[in-house]
Design an enzyme around this catalytic site. Structure first.
Site, PDB file in Angstrom:
ATOM      1  N   LYS A 193       0.828  -1.211   0.000  1.00 48.82           N
ATOM      2  CA  LYS A 193       0.000   0.000   0.000  1.00 48.82           C
ATOM      3  C   LYS A 193       0.866   1.267   0.000  1.00 48.82           C
ATOM      4  O   LYS A 193       2.074   1.215   0.269  1.00 48.82           O
ATOM      5  CB  LYS A 193      -0.945  -0.043   1.215  1.00 48.82           C
ATOM      6  CG  LYS A 193      -1.981  -1.182   1.129  1.00 48.82           C
ATOM      7  CD  LYS A 193      -2.966  -1.129   2.292  1.00 48.82           C
ATOM      8  CE  LYS A 193      -4.027  -2.214   2.169  1.00 48.82           C
ATOM      9  NZ  LYS A 193      -5.034  -2.153   3.264  1.00 48.82           N
ATOM     10  N   TYR A 227     -12.352  -1.795  -3.605  1.00 45.99           N
ATOM     11  CA  TYR A 227     -12.860  -1.968  -2.237  1.00 45.99           C
ATOM     12  C   TYR A 227     -14.385  -1.779  -2.164  1.00 45.99           C
ATOM     13  O   TYR A 227     -14.918  -1.390  -1.121  1.00 45.99           O
ATOM     14  CB  TYR A 227     -12.156  -0.998  -1.293  1.00 45.99           C
ATOM     15  CG  TYR A 227     -10.784  -1.476  -0.825  1.00 45.99           C
ATOM     16  CD1 TYR A 227     -10.647  -2.653  -0.077  1.00 45.99           C
ATOM     17  CD2 TYR A 227      -9.626  -0.764  -1.104  1.00 45.99           C
ATOM     18  CE1 TYR A 227      -9.405  -3.095   0.364  1.00 45.99           C
ATOM     19  CE2 TYR A 227      -8.380  -1.194  -0.662  1.00 45.99           C
ATOM     20  CZ  TYR A 227      -8.278  -2.358   0.081  1.00 45.99           C
ATOM     21  OH  TYR A 227      -7.050  -2.795   0.528  1.00 45.99           O
ATOM     22  N   PHE A 255     -15.422   4.094   7.049  1.00 43.13           N
ATOM     23  CA  PHE A 255     -14.024   4.348   6.707  1.00 43.13           C
ATOM     24  C   PHE A 255     -13.763   4.346   5.199  1.00 43.13           C
ATOM     25  O   PHE A 255     -12.628   4.538   4.760  1.00 43.13           O
ATOM     26  CB  PHE A 255     -13.097   3.348   7.414  1.00 43.13           C
ATOM     27  CG  PHE A 255     -13.331   1.887   7.060  1.00 43.13           C
ATOM     28  CD1 PHE A 255     -12.867   1.342   5.872  1.00 43.13           C
ATOM     29  CD2 PHE A 255     -14.006   1.058   7.945  1.00 43.13           C
ATOM     30  CE1 PHE A 255     -13.065   0.006   5.558  1.00 43.13           C
ATOM     31  CE2 PHE A 255     -14.223  -0.292   7.637  1.00 43.13           C
ATOM     32  CZ  PHE A 255     -13.751  -0.808   6.435  1.00 43.13           C
ATOM     33  N   ARG A 294      -2.396 -14.131   3.917  1.00 47.16           N
ATOM     34  CA  ARG A 294      -3.105 -13.443   5.012  1.00 47.16           C
ATOM     35  C   ARG A 294      -2.367 -13.666   6.344  1.00 47.16           C
ATOM     36  O   ARG A 294      -2.247 -12.758   7.156  1.00 47.16           O
ATOM     37  CB  ARG A 294      -4.547 -13.960   5.124  1.00 47.16           C
ATOM     38  CG  ARG A 294      -5.410 -13.758   3.892  1.00 47.16           C
ATOM     39  CD  ARG A 294      -6.050 -12.426   3.755  1.00 47.16           C
ATOM     40  NE  ARG A 294      -6.816 -11.994   4.894  1.00 47.16           N
ATOM     41  CZ  ARG A 294      -7.472 -10.824   4.923  1.00 47.16           C
ATOM     42  NH1 ARG A 294      -7.448 -10.012   3.879  1.00 47.16           N
ATOM     43  NH2 ARG A 294      -8.132 -10.463   5.986  1.00 47.16           N
ATOM     44  N   THR A 344      -5.670  -7.049  10.468  1.00 46.92           N
ATOM     45  CA  THR A 344      -5.943  -5.738   9.870  1.00 46.92           C
ATOM     46  C   THR A 344      -5.422  -4.614  10.768  1.00 46.92           C
ATOM     47  O   THR A 344      -4.799  -3.664  10.294  1.00 46.92           O
ATOM     48  CB  THR A 344      -7.469  -5.564   9.680  1.00 46.92           C
ATOM     49  OG1 THR A 344      -7.976  -6.700   8.986  1.00 46.92           O
ATOM     50  CG2 THR A 344      -7.787  -4.298   8.901  1.00 46.92           C
ATOM     51  N   ARG A 346       2.310  -6.653   9.068  1.00 48.94           N
ATOM     52  CA  ARG A 346       1.598  -5.516   9.671  1.00 48.94           C
ATOM     53  C   ARG A 346       2.142  -5.191  11.058  1.00 48.94           C
ATOM     54  O   ARG A 346       2.200  -4.020  11.443  1.00 48.94           O
ATOM     55  CB  ARG A 346       0.093  -5.792   9.681  1.00 48.94           C
ATOM     56  CG  ARG A 346      -0.512  -5.563   8.285  1.00 48.94           C
ATOM     57  CD  ARG A 346      -1.908  -6.074   8.170  1.00 48.94           C
ATOM     58  NE  ARG A 346      -2.589  -5.604   6.963  1.00 48.94           N
ATOM     59  CZ  ARG A 346      -3.752  -6.087   6.540  1.00 48.94           C
ATOM     60  NH1 ARG A 346      -4.346  -7.055   7.216  1.00 48.94           N
ATOM     61  NH2 ARG A 346      -4.309  -5.620   5.438  1.00 48.94           N
ATOM     62  N   ASN A 391      -2.080   0.245   6.812  1.00 49.01           N
ATOM     63  CA  ASN A 391      -1.587  -1.045   7.309  1.00 49.01           C
ATOM     64  C   ASN A 391      -0.746  -1.819   6.296  1.00 49.01           C
ATOM     65  O   ASN A 391      -0.701  -3.043   6.319  1.00 49.01           O
ATOM     66  CB  ASN A 391      -2.755  -1.888   7.854  1.00 49.01           C
ATOM     67  CG  ASN A 391      -3.812  -2.157   6.797  1.00 49.01           C
ATOM     68  OD1 ASN A 391      -3.641  -1.806   5.639  1.00 49.01           O
ATOM     69  ND2 ASN A 391      -4.886  -2.802   7.204  1.00 49.01           N
ATOM     70  N   HIS A 395      -2.143  -5.379   1.379  1.00 46.05           N
ATOM     71  CA  HIS A 395      -3.460  -5.975   1.121  1.00 46.05           C
ATOM     72  C   HIS A 395      -3.269  -7.426   0.717  1.00 46.05           C
ATOM     73  O   HIS A 395      -2.265  -7.769   0.076  1.00 46.05           O
ATOM     74  CB  HIS A 395      -4.178  -5.258  -0.028  1.00 46.05           C
ATOM     75  CG  HIS A 395      -5.311  -6.049  -0.607  1.00 46.05           C
ATOM     76  ND1 HIS A 395      -6.559  -6.081  -0.035  1.00 46.05           N
ATOM     77  CD2 HIS A 395      -5.360  -6.900  -1.675  1.00 46.05           C
ATOM     78  CE1 HIS A 395      -7.338  -6.905  -0.741  1.00 46.05           C
ATOM     79  NE2 HIS A 395      -6.629  -7.410  -1.741  1.00 46.05           N
ATOM     80  N   GLU A 441      -9.548 -10.176  -8.108  1.00 46.35           N
ATOM     81  CA  GLU A 441      -8.580  -9.103  -7.842  1.00 46.35           C
ATOM     82  C   GLU A 441      -7.356  -9.211  -8.749  1.00 46.35           C
ATOM     83  O   GLU A 441      -6.813  -8.190  -9.184  1.00 46.35           O
ATOM     84  CB  GLU A 441      -8.167  -9.132  -6.368  1.00 46.35           C
ATOM     85  CG  GLU A 441      -9.314  -8.729  -5.447  1.00 46.35           C
ATOM     86  CD  GLU A 441      -8.939  -8.756  -3.972  1.00 46.35           C
ATOM     87  OE1 GLU A 441      -7.781  -9.110  -3.638  1.00 46.35           O
ATOM     88  OE2 GLU A 441      -9.807  -8.417  -3.147  1.00 46.35           O
TER      89      GLU A 441
HETATM   90  P1  ATP Z   1      -7.208  -5.701   2.960  1.00 49.31           P
HETATM   91  O1  ATP Z   1      -8.549  -5.962   2.293  1.00 49.31           O
HETATM   92  O2  ATP Z   1      -6.627  -4.351   2.611  1.00 49.31           O
HETATM   93  O3  ATP Z   1      -6.241  -6.827   2.749  1.00 49.31           O
HETATM   94  P2  ATP Z   1      -8.243  -6.654   5.432  1.00 49.31           P
HETATM   95  O4  ATP Z   1      -8.889  -7.718   4.603  1.00 49.31           O
HETATM   96  O5  ATP Z   1      -7.358  -7.083   6.545  1.00 49.31           O
HETATM   97  O6  ATP Z   1      -7.425  -5.643   4.531  1.00 49.31           O
HETATM   98  P3  ATP Z   1     -10.756  -5.255   5.419  1.00 49.31           P
HETATM   99  O7  ATP Z   1     -11.787  -5.430   6.463  1.00 49.31           O
HETATM  100  O8  ATP Z   1     -10.976  -5.870   4.081  1.00 49.31           O
HETATM  101  O9  ATP Z   1      -9.366  -5.691   6.037  1.00 49.31           O
HETATM  102  O10 ATP Z   1     -10.548  -3.674   5.248  1.00 49.31           O
HETATM  103  C1  ATP Z   1      -9.929  -3.161   4.079  1.00 49.31           C
HETATM  104  C2  ATP Z   1      -9.010  -2.031   4.472  1.00 49.31           C
HETATM  105  O11 ATP Z   1      -9.779  -0.935   4.959  1.00 49.31           O
HETATM  106  C3  ATP Z   1      -8.065  -2.335   5.636  1.00 49.31           C
HETATM  107  O12 ATP Z   1      -6.906  -3.032   5.259  1.00 49.31           O
HETATM  108  C4  ATP Z   1      -7.734  -0.948   6.123  1.00 49.31           C
HETATM  109  O13 ATP Z   1      -6.784  -0.289   5.262  1.00 49.31           O
HETATM  110  C5  ATP Z   1      -9.077  -0.258   5.985  1.00 49.31           C
HETATM  111  N1  ATP Z   1      -9.872  -0.386   7.215  1.00 49.31           N
HETATM  112  C6  ATP Z   1     -10.505  -1.487   7.680  1.00 49.31           C
HETATM  113  N2  ATP Z   1     -11.138  -1.246   8.832  1.00 49.31           N
HETATM  114  C7  ATP Z   1     -10.921   0.061   9.104  1.00 49.31           C
HETATM  115  C8  ATP Z   1     -11.315   0.940  10.164  1.00 49.31           C
HETATM  116  N3  ATP Z   1     -12.065   0.509  11.170  1.00 49.31           N
HETATM  117  N4  ATP Z   1     -10.880   2.219  10.117  1.00 49.31           N
HETATM  118  C9  ATP Z   1     -10.121   2.673   9.098  1.00 49.31           C
HETATM  119  N5  ATP Z   1      -9.716   1.895   8.065  1.00 49.31           N
HETATM  120  C10 ATP Z   1     -10.105   0.611   8.064  1.00 49.31           C
HETATM  121 MG    MG Z   2     -10.032  -7.277   2.891  1.00 48.69          MG
END
Ligand code: ATP
Ligand code: MG
Length: 139
Positions: free
Chosen positions: A11, A51, A59, A87, A93, A104, A114, A117, A128
């Site tokens: 990212k 997304y 968010f 993962r 996350t 992370r 974070n 992805h 994706e």
């Molecule tokens: P990613 O999809 O990026 O791999 P993830 O699967 O661990 O991450 P998701 O729940 O899919 O988490 O959320 C996508 C992204 O949105 C997170 O990686 C983070 O950058 C952002 N995000 C998620 N939750 C929050 C939150 N509560 N506040 C701010 N940003 C958030």
């Molecule tokens: Mg995700």
């Protein structure tokens, strides 16, 4: 176990901080094969589309701003159980909950910024990967 592909993104926070090389090294050390690799900057509509499952979340707008603020590295990774393995390599996350040794834990600044992805299912990985690569691009 089965040979799978997954999509990884380094990212904008991690690219800007000069951590991309170390993250790619870790990907290789953990035994993933890199089938496709690119540097790009997401346009707003691309980040919104990527997304889209989160579009109702509070968010979402911040996430789209973050993902478009600078260049990202996109990579297709192949390994046995690649989706779960990547993962697990990324960690939770929220870096406050990420296990020792995860990307992370080491590189993420916050639940939003974070560092990486990873696709969350084989089906989403297929979608994706197709977002950034055509079959002919993959080695
Ligand atoms: P990613 O999809 O990026 O791999 P993830 O699967 O661990 O991450 P998701 O729940 O899919 O988490 O959320 C996508 C992204 O949105 C997170 O990686 C983070 O950058 C952002 N995000 C998620 N939750 C929050 C939150 N509560 N506040 C701010 N940003 C958030
Ligand atoms: Mg995700």
């Amino acid at each position: 176990m089965s040979l799978e592909r997954t999509l990884a993104i380094v990212k904008p926070d991690a690219v800007a901080a000069g951590q991309a090389g170390r993250i790619l090294a870790l990907i290789e050390e953990r035994g993933f094969r890199i089938l496709g690799l690119g540097l790009t900057r997401l346009r707003t509509e691309q980040a919104q589309g990527f997304y889209a499952v989160h579009r109702e979340r509070p968010f979402f707008d911040g996430l789209v701003r973050f993902m478009t603020e600078g260049p990202v590295i996109v990579a297709v990774l192949e390994a046995e159980d690649a989706v779960k393995k990547w993962r697990d390599t990324m960690g939770a996350t929220n870096p406050a909950h990420a296990a020792e040794g995860t990307i992370r834990k080491r590189f993420a600044q916050s639940i939003e910024r974070n560092a990486v992805h990873g696709s969350d299912s084989i089906e989403n990985a297929r979608i994706e990967v197709g977002f950034f690569f055509s079959a002919a691009d993959l080695i």
